[in-house]
Scaffold this active site. Structure first.
Site, PDB file in Angstrom:
ATOM      1  N   CYS A 119       0.838  -1.193   0.127  1.00 18.45           N
ATOM      2  CA  CYS A 119       0.014   0.096  -0.080  1.00 18.45           C
ATOM      3  C   CYS A 119       0.817   1.199   0.129  1.00 18.45           C
ATOM      4  CB  CYS A 119      -1.033  -0.016   1.147  1.00 18.45           C
ATOM      5  SG  CYS A 119      -0.173   0.378   2.687  1.00 18.45           S
ATOM      6  N   ARG A 124       3.790  -3.274   4.351  1.00 20.65           N
ATOM      7  CA  ARG A 124       3.001  -3.893   5.277  1.00 20.65           C
ATOM      8  C   ARG A 124       2.544  -5.391   5.054  1.00 20.65           C
ATOM      9  NH1 ARG A 124      -1.592   0.656   5.947  1.00 20.65           N
ATOM     10  NH2 ARG A 124      -1.911   0.090   7.875  1.00 20.65           N
ATOM     11  N   ARG A 401     -11.549   8.990   4.516  1.00 20.76           N
ATOM     12  CA  ARG A 401     -11.314   7.668   5.003  1.00 20.76           C
ATOM     13  C   ARG A 401     -11.196   7.909   6.360  1.00 20.76           C
ATOM     14  NH1 ARG A 401      -6.624   4.095   2.684  1.00 20.76           N
ATOM     15  NH2 ARG A 401      -7.580   2.756   4.196  1.00 20.76           N
TER      16      ARG A 401
END
Ligand code: EPU
Length: 422
Positions: A119, A124, A401
């Protein structure tokens, strides 16, 4: 429809901002519905696109959702599910979808979640999510881009030591262990307030968890969990972001509901920067009445250290400090993407590996900038509030978000910000 935020900089912010419920608690809290056939009611749930994305996934899996997000309330019920597979399109949108893996395999004996992949802020990895489930007895295969977990006879407790601290990795393991046979001990577990609150929520559902908030969490498995009503605590990262909004505009804001102790190191840093911080009965007041902002170095670390989720916003503040500050990002390998955009606004920043050397300038100047991830977008909005002239932050969806009603919250304190749909 794409949205942008247009900001006229140079207006100090004054007033009150109500801190919304914590995104990074709301997400695992929603997932707890997969652990019981009774109803879970959540209040103070932030109305965010990440929350909606997760609800879409749960609906796809067959959970019943009564959503009243405009009033920050959710009722969730999962008597059974129609699918145990989380497809790529959901996981791609939001990495936290990986949180359904542990609960599904422990309750239904199988789960399949699309591999999240990289990402914007880094690779990650999810190896620790996988390893802990294996240590609890799940058989894991990687097939066709999916992580497939099987435990037809249920999971069994074990001692699990995390080599590094992982927030959602700890949460996934806790949710898997609550319905496992016997006792699980998580060693070097995450101690973030969101993890602690998730354990408190699970205990109200009948789980037997102790040690939450410390690095050793003990979970005694139970056969069944029941429904509950639970209130999501305020978002410490949203609060920290608005604290910087007050500081960077030389204003004064009361952050209502902000929990001081969740931001202790951050607030100590702001005090060294010369910002006045006052704890009140209903929140925290942030005031900057100094002309100059002292440069202070920071280095991100797991809780209670300086949060990586506030690094980009803090860097915006340091771009107009009275000297040189060194900002080191230790959690994610690619979380300095805001540097290039801040530079477009006149900031003087040099990057060396995971370290940014920020030399304060007199003024930032408004520019067209591009949001690359959630917290980077917040840092660009903050820089825009302080800059001379007009800033346009593109790709606003990143901001939505994680920040509920950000334009309204800023406007009500005197910021000249407008959302433009193109
Ligand atoms: N890591 C691994 N293997 C794993 C898991 C993590 O190597 O299996 C590494 C990561 O690559 C990273 C480090 O461990 O370098 C820490 O990552 P962690 O797992 O703690 O992060 P996360 O659980 O994916 C949560 C928050 C993030 C926040 C981090 C760190 C949620 C939903 N997300 O992510 O929030 O930055 O913890 O505090 O809780 C945000 O809100 O903007 C955000 C990115």
């Amino acid at each position: 429809m794409l949205q942008k935020m247009q900001i006229e900089g140079g207006y100090p912010l004054f007033g009150e901002i109500n801190i919304s419920g914590a995104k990074n608690l709301a997400l695992p809290a929603i997932v707890t519905t997969l652990l019981t056939d009774n109803e879970i009611t959540l209040t103070n749930v932030p109305n965010l696109s990440d929350v909606k994305s997760l609800l879409e996934l749960l609906e796809y899996l067959g959970c019943y959702i009564n959503s009243d997000l405009n009033n920050n309330k959710l009722k969730l019920k999962t008597a059974n599910i129609s699918s145990t597979e989380a497809p790529y399109d959901f996981v791609r949108k939001m990495r936290a979808s990986i949180l359904v893996l542990g609960p599904m395999v422990t309750r239904f004996g199988r789960a399949s979640v699309s591999f999240p992949g990289g990402c914007a802020i880094g690779v990650r990895s999810i190896d620790l999510h996988i390893r802990t489930l294996q240590l609890l007895g799940a058989e894991i295969t990687i097939d066709n881009g999916f992580i497939k977990a099987y435990a037809p006879n249920g999971l069994t407790g074990n001692d699990i030591t995390f080599p590094i601290v992982t927030v959602t990795g700890t949460e996934n393991s806790i949710m898997a262990a609550v319905l496992a046979r016997g006792i699980t001990r998580l060693i070097n577990a995450a101690i973030e307030p969101e993890v602690e609150e998730l354990c408190i929520l699970l205990n109200t559902m009948g789980a037997k968890i102790t040690g939450q908030g410390t690095s050793v969490i003990t979970i005694e498995g139970v056969k069944k969990l029941h429904g509950t009503v639970f209130n999501i605590m305020p978002d410490r990262i949203e609060a920290g972001t608005y604290a910087i909004a007050a500081a960077i505009t030389h204003g004064k804001l009361l952050l209502k509901n902000c929990i001081y102790k969740h931001l202790e190191i951050f607030f100590n840093t702001l005090q060294l920067n010369g910002i006045t911080i006052e704890k009140t009965s209903n929140g925290v007041i942030i005031e900057n009445n100094n002309e100059k902002i002292n440069p202070i170095d920071i280095s991100t670390a797991p809780y209670p250290g300086f949060a990586t989720d506030l690094q980009a916003q803090y860097m915006a503040l340091m771009t107009i400090s009275n000297g040189i500050s060194v900002i080191k990002e230790n959690l994610f390998e690619n979380r300095l993407m805001h540097v290039a955009e801040l530079t477009r606004m006149g900031a003087d920043i040099k990057v060396n590996g995971n370290t940014a050397i920020v030399k304060g300038v007199q003024n930032l100047k408004g520019a067209q900038v591009m949001a690359t991830d959630l917290r980077a977008s917040a840092s660009l909005v903050l820089a825009g509030l302080a800059a001379k002239g007009t800033t346009v932050v593109n790709r606003l969806y990143h901001l939505d978000r994680g920040y509920e009603n950000i334009d309204k919250k800023l406007q009500q304190c005197g910021a000249q910000v407008n959302r433009i749909t193109v």
